[in-house]
Scaffold this active site. Structure first.
Site, mmCIF file in Angstrom:
data_model
loop_
_atom_site.group_PDB
_atom_site.id
_atom_site.type_symbol
_atom_site.label_atom_id
_atom_site.label_comp_id
_atom_site.label_asym_id
_atom_site.label_seq_id
_atom_site.Cartn_x
_atom_site.Cartn_y
_atom_site.Cartn_z
ATOM 1 N N HIS A 3 -5.188 -0.415 6.272
ATOM 2 C CA HIS A 3 -4.894 0.314 7.346
ATOM 3 C C HIS A 3 -5.975 0.286 8.658
ATOM 4 O O HIS A 3 -6.640 1.263 8.814
ATOM 5 C CB HIS A 3 -4.991 2.008 7.181
ATOM 6 C CG HIS A 3 -5.558 2.353 5.918
ATOM 7 N ND1 HIS A 3 -7.151 2.258 6.023
ATOM 8 C CD2 HIS A 3 -5.266 3.170 4.929
ATOM 9 C CE1 HIS A 3 -7.819 2.958 4.889
ATOM 10 N NE2 HIS A 3 -6.697 3.389 4.091
ATOM 11 N N HIS A 21 1.723 5.183 -2.129
ATOM 12 C CA HIS A 21 1.027 6.160 -3.235
ATOM 13 C C HIS A 21 2.340 7.047 -3.609
ATOM 14 O O HIS A 21 2.606 7.774 -3.051
ATOM 15 C CB HIS A 21 0.104 7.220 -2.516
ATOM 16 C CG HIS A 21 -0.931 6.512 -1.819
ATOM 17 N ND1 HIS A 21 -2.312 6.755 -2.277
ATOM 18 C CD2 HIS A 21 -1.265 5.943 -0.490
ATOM 19 C CE1 HIS A 21 -3.287 5.996 -1.415
ATOM 20 N NE2 HIS A 21 -2.497 5.803 -0.602
ATOM 21 N N PHE A 22 2.903 6.363 -4.877
ATOM 22 C CA PHE A 22 3.633 7.147 -5.405
ATOM 23 C C PHE A 22 3.683 8.337 -6.327
ATOM 24 O O PHE A 22 4.348 8.635 -7.012
ATOM 25 C CB PHE A 22 4.682 6.076 -6.075
ATOM 26 C CG PHE A 22 5.649 5.363 -5.274
ATOM 27 C CD1 PHE A 22 5.420 5.575 -3.775
ATOM 28 C CD2 PHE A 22 6.543 4.202 -5.786
ATOM 29 C CE1 PHE A 22 6.442 5.086 -2.963
ATOM 30 C CE2 PHE A 22 7.160 3.352 -4.801
ATOM 31 C CZ PHE A 22 7.191 3.755 -3.362
ATOM 32 N N ARG A 23 2.168 8.490 -6.557
ATOM 33 C CA ARG A 23 1.817 9.967 -7.084
ATOM 34 C C ARG A 23 1.914 10.056 -8.540
ATOM 35 O O ARG A 23 1.873 11.200 -9.123
ATOM 36 C CB ARG A 23 2.334 11.229 -6.341
ATOM 37 C CG ARG A 23 2.495 11.140 -4.852
ATOM 38 C CD ARG A 23 0.958 11.310 -4.326
ATOM 39 N NE ARG A 23 0.701 11.468 -3.016
ATOM 40 C CZ ARG A 23 -0.303 11.034 -2.166
ATOM 41 N NH1 ARG A 23 -1.064 10.577 -2.831
ATOM 42 N NH2 ARG A 23 -0.411 11.479 -1.018
ATOM 43 N N HIS A 62 0.922 -1.115 -0.036
ATOM 44 C CA HIS A 62 0.002 0.033 0.171
ATOM 45 C C HIS A 62 0.747 1.375 0.215
ATOM 46 O O HIS A 62 1.194 1.587 0.954
ATOM 47 C CB HIS A 62 -0.890 -0.065 1.344
ATOM 48 C CG HIS A 62 -1.859 1.186 1.329
ATOM 49 N ND1 HIS A 62 -3.109 0.991 1.964
ATOM 50 C CD2 HIS A 62 -1.950 2.515 0.682
ATOM 51 C CE1 HIS A 62 -3.808 2.009 2.089
ATOM 52 N NE2 HIS A 62 -3.140 2.870 1.263
ATOM 53 N N HIS A 112 -10.813 0.662 1.785
ATOM 54 C CA HIS A 112 -10.602 2.071 2.505
ATOM 55 C C HIS A 112 -12.098 2.193 3.422
ATOM 56 O O HIS A 112 -12.904 2.715 2.756
ATOM 57 C CB HIS A 112 -10.115 3.143 1.845
ATOM 58 C CG HIS A 112 -10.295 4.482 2.887
ATOM 59 N ND1 HIS A 112 -8.918 4.960 2.837
ATOM 60 C CD2 HIS A 112 -10.866 5.152 3.607
ATOM 61 C CE1 HIS A 112 -9.005 6.104 3.605
ATOM 62 N NE2 HIS A 112 -10.065 5.933 4.305
ATOM 63 N N ASP A 139 1.010 2.535 3.688
ATOM 64 C CA ASP A 139 0.190 3.743 3.134
ATOM 65 C C ASP A 139 1.177 4.980 2.917
ATOM 66 O O ASP A 139 0.536 6.137 3.422
ATOM 67 C CB ASP A 139 -1.115 3.923 4.198
ATOM 68 C CG ASP A 139 -2.069 4.877 3.810
ATOM 69 O OD1 ASP A 139 -1.997 5.147 2.253
ATOM 70 O OD2 ASP A 139 -3.152 5.085 4.348
ATOM 71 N N ASN A 183 -5.266 6.329 -6.674
ATOM 72 C CA ASN A 183 -5.914 7.609 -6.427
ATOM 73 C C ASN A 183 -4.944 8.686 -7.058
ATOM 74 O O ASN A 183 -4.397 9.752 -6.366
ATOM 75 C CB ASN A 183 -6.133 7.943 -5.044
ATOM 76 C CG ASN A 183 -5.079 7.707 -4.214
ATOM 77 O OD1 ASN A 183 -4.067 7.294 -4.259
ATOM 78 N ND2 ASN A 183 -5.042 8.462 -2.972
HETATM 79 O O1 DOR Z 1 -4.230 9.783 4.592
HETATM 80 C C1 DOR Z 1 -4.355 9.396 3.532
HETATM 81 N N1 DOR Z 1 -3.565 9.684 2.281
HETATM 82 N N2 DOR Z 1 -5.297 8.474 3.283
HETATM 83 C C2 DOR Z 1 -5.776 7.963 2.091
HETATM 84 O O2 DOR Z 1 -6.614 7.253 1.914
HETATM 85 C C3 DOR Z 1 -5.265 8.523 0.860
HETATM 86 C C4 DOR Z 1 -3.694 9.026 1.157
HETATM 87 C C5 DOR Z 1 -3.217 9.829 0.222
HETATM 88 O O3 DOR Z 1 -3.211 9.376 -0.885
HETATM 89 O O4 DOR Z 1 -2.753 11.079 0.166
HETATM 90 ZN ZN ZN Z 2 -3.608 4.786 0.930
#
Ligand code: DOR
Ligand code: ZN
Length: 429
Positions: A228, A57-59, A55, A174, A297, A89
């Site tokens: 999480h 998030h490498f953006r 999990h 989530h 996360d 996301n």
């Molecule tokens: O705190 C969070 N940040 N929860 C999420 O579900 C997404 C994540 C993010 O992508 O910044």
């Molecule tokens: Zn996440």
């Protein structure tokens, strides 16, 4: 490249032994002539299967000011993480087969570690889920968070879960209830202090959402992975519904911080920090085996963004580079067994997400390895942060037990903190 780790203590989830480990090409192999190999003295050190972080998030695409695949995967490699599963996301969110292919092309050849992709459910894109190639999970945001992915309409969940079952990947939830979040946002609208975040998104939000996800899963019979976990109520729900197709993860931030630590927006995340009692329950669930795996996360936002007021600051904290040392330090203090940690950091994630060749050190498996020095003591400082966001919630932590060599697909990517030229990361099978 050929490698030999001499006299090293290998630690698998099921046990440990002292022996030599041979690497040729991208695999762990049977013994060969050491003459043409790089020989690494492993005496007194430990060799573990590369950490799998399911999990992050490498953006990419869309928010490369916060992180990109090069910087995120570099941070991962330095921290002993050899495989990441990246969340959808993004901007745009990864919700069509075409967007997934574009992301795939974007990332290819730019990752220090192996990677896989989760796919975003919208409630209306089940055909796209079926078309998408090689996804590792279908992410369902039952409550809103960073980005625009949200499926709050419970009527849509059954078909998403059925589709995930058909393509045989876990639904990753989530679990926060959107309706309750909305109504509590109104209720607490006058407050601007950081603590209100925990009150708005309270454990009842998590409990309502998780109960419904578990109910749908029961009906459909698909694999469900709970992202999480943070509340005692969630732990209880998992315990009461034990099933090999139900799994869950805990993050380091929910294990090392409680709501009492939240003084500004830097520790704002979704789901939020919980009470000290929830934190203790979560640790018990990790030690007792209710929590299957750890996941960071890793959700980087810049220092500037996180310096804003509670209402303005985005939710999320980075974590991928310090997960392993944080947990090794727990092992060092006898808070957790080493074998157990390998289960939590590698073997279970490989099982849950069906990552072939990963999660175990034995002949024939992929050579994703981390050499660990349990005597190395070091303090986390802002200087050492490799994530593009440039900060860590763990700054100031003095930890004993650090990765000293990271091997990805048979190539050394980091040695004593130095990053090599190798860029061997590729998409997992
Ligand atoms: O705190 C969070 N940040 N929860 C999420 O579900 C997404 C994540 C993010 O992508 O910044
Ligand atoms: Zn996440």
């Amino acid at each position: 490249m050929k490698l030999v780790f001499k006299n090293v203590t290998i630690v698998n989830a099921y046990g440990r032994e002292v022996r030599d480990v041979f690497v040729s090409g991208d695999k762990i192999v049977s013994p060969f002539d050491e003459e043409d190999a790089r020989v690494i003295n492993g005496e007194g050190k430990f060799l573990i299967p590369g950490v799998i972080d399911p999990h992050v998030h490498f953006r990419e695409p869309g928010a490369t000011l916060k992180e990109d695949f090069e910087s995120g995967s570099l941070a991962a490699a330095v921290g002993g993480v050899t495989t990441v599963l990246d969340m959808p996301n993004n901007s745009p969110a990864i919700t069509t087969a075409e967007l997934l292919e574009e992301k795939r092309d974007l990332v290819k050849g730019r990752s220090h570690v192996n990677y896989g992709f989760h796919f975003g459910a919208t409630g209306d894109n089940n055909e796209e889920i079926k078309k998408a190639r090689g996804i590792k999970g279908v992410k369902v945001y039952m409550g809103s968070s960073t980005g625009d992915l949200l499926v709050s309409d419970s009527k849509k969940w059954v078909d998403i879960f059925k589709t995930a079952k058909e393509v045989d990947v876990p639904v990753v939830v989530h679990a926060e209830n959107e309706e309750r979040i909305r109504s509590r946002m109104d209720e607490f609208s006058g407050r601007t202090d950081a603590h209100v975040h925990t009150e708005i998104r309270d454990c009842e939000c998590a409990k309502i959402a998780l109960s419904s996800a578990i109910a749908v899963r029961k009906k459909v019979g698909n694999k469900l992975h709970v992202a999480h976990m943070s509340c005692a109520e969630e732990v209880l729900l998992i315990k009461n519904n034990l099933d090999s197709r139900l799994s869950c993860e805990a993050t380091p931030h929910h294990l090392f911080f409680s709501e009492e630590d939240m003084v500004d927006s830097f520790l704002k995340m979704n789901p939020p920090l919980r009470s000290a009692e929830d934190m203790r329950t979560l640790w018990e669930a990790v030690r007792g085996g209710t929590v299957n795996c750890l996941a960071t996360d890793h959700a980087p936002h810049t220092v500037e963004e996180k310096s804003r007021s509670y209402l303005e600051a985005p939710a999320g904290v980075p974590g991928v580079e310090f997960l392993l040392p944080l947990m090794l330090n727990e092992v060092k203090q006898n808070m957790l067994g080493f074998e157990q940690l390998v289960g939590l950091l590698s073997a279970e994630a490989a099982r849950i997400f069906g990552l072939k060749g990963k999660g175990e050190i034995c002949e024939g498996m992929d050579a994703d390895l981390v050499l660990v020095d349990m005597e190395k003591e070091m303090k986390i400082t802002r200087n050492m942060v490799r994530s593009k966001c440039g900060w860590s919630p763990y700054e100031g932590y003095l930890l004993k037990g650090w990765p000293v060599i990271t091997v990805v697909n048979g190539e050394i990517v980091v040695e004593q903190g130095k990053v090599t030229e190798a860029m061997p990361g590729r998409e997992v099978d």
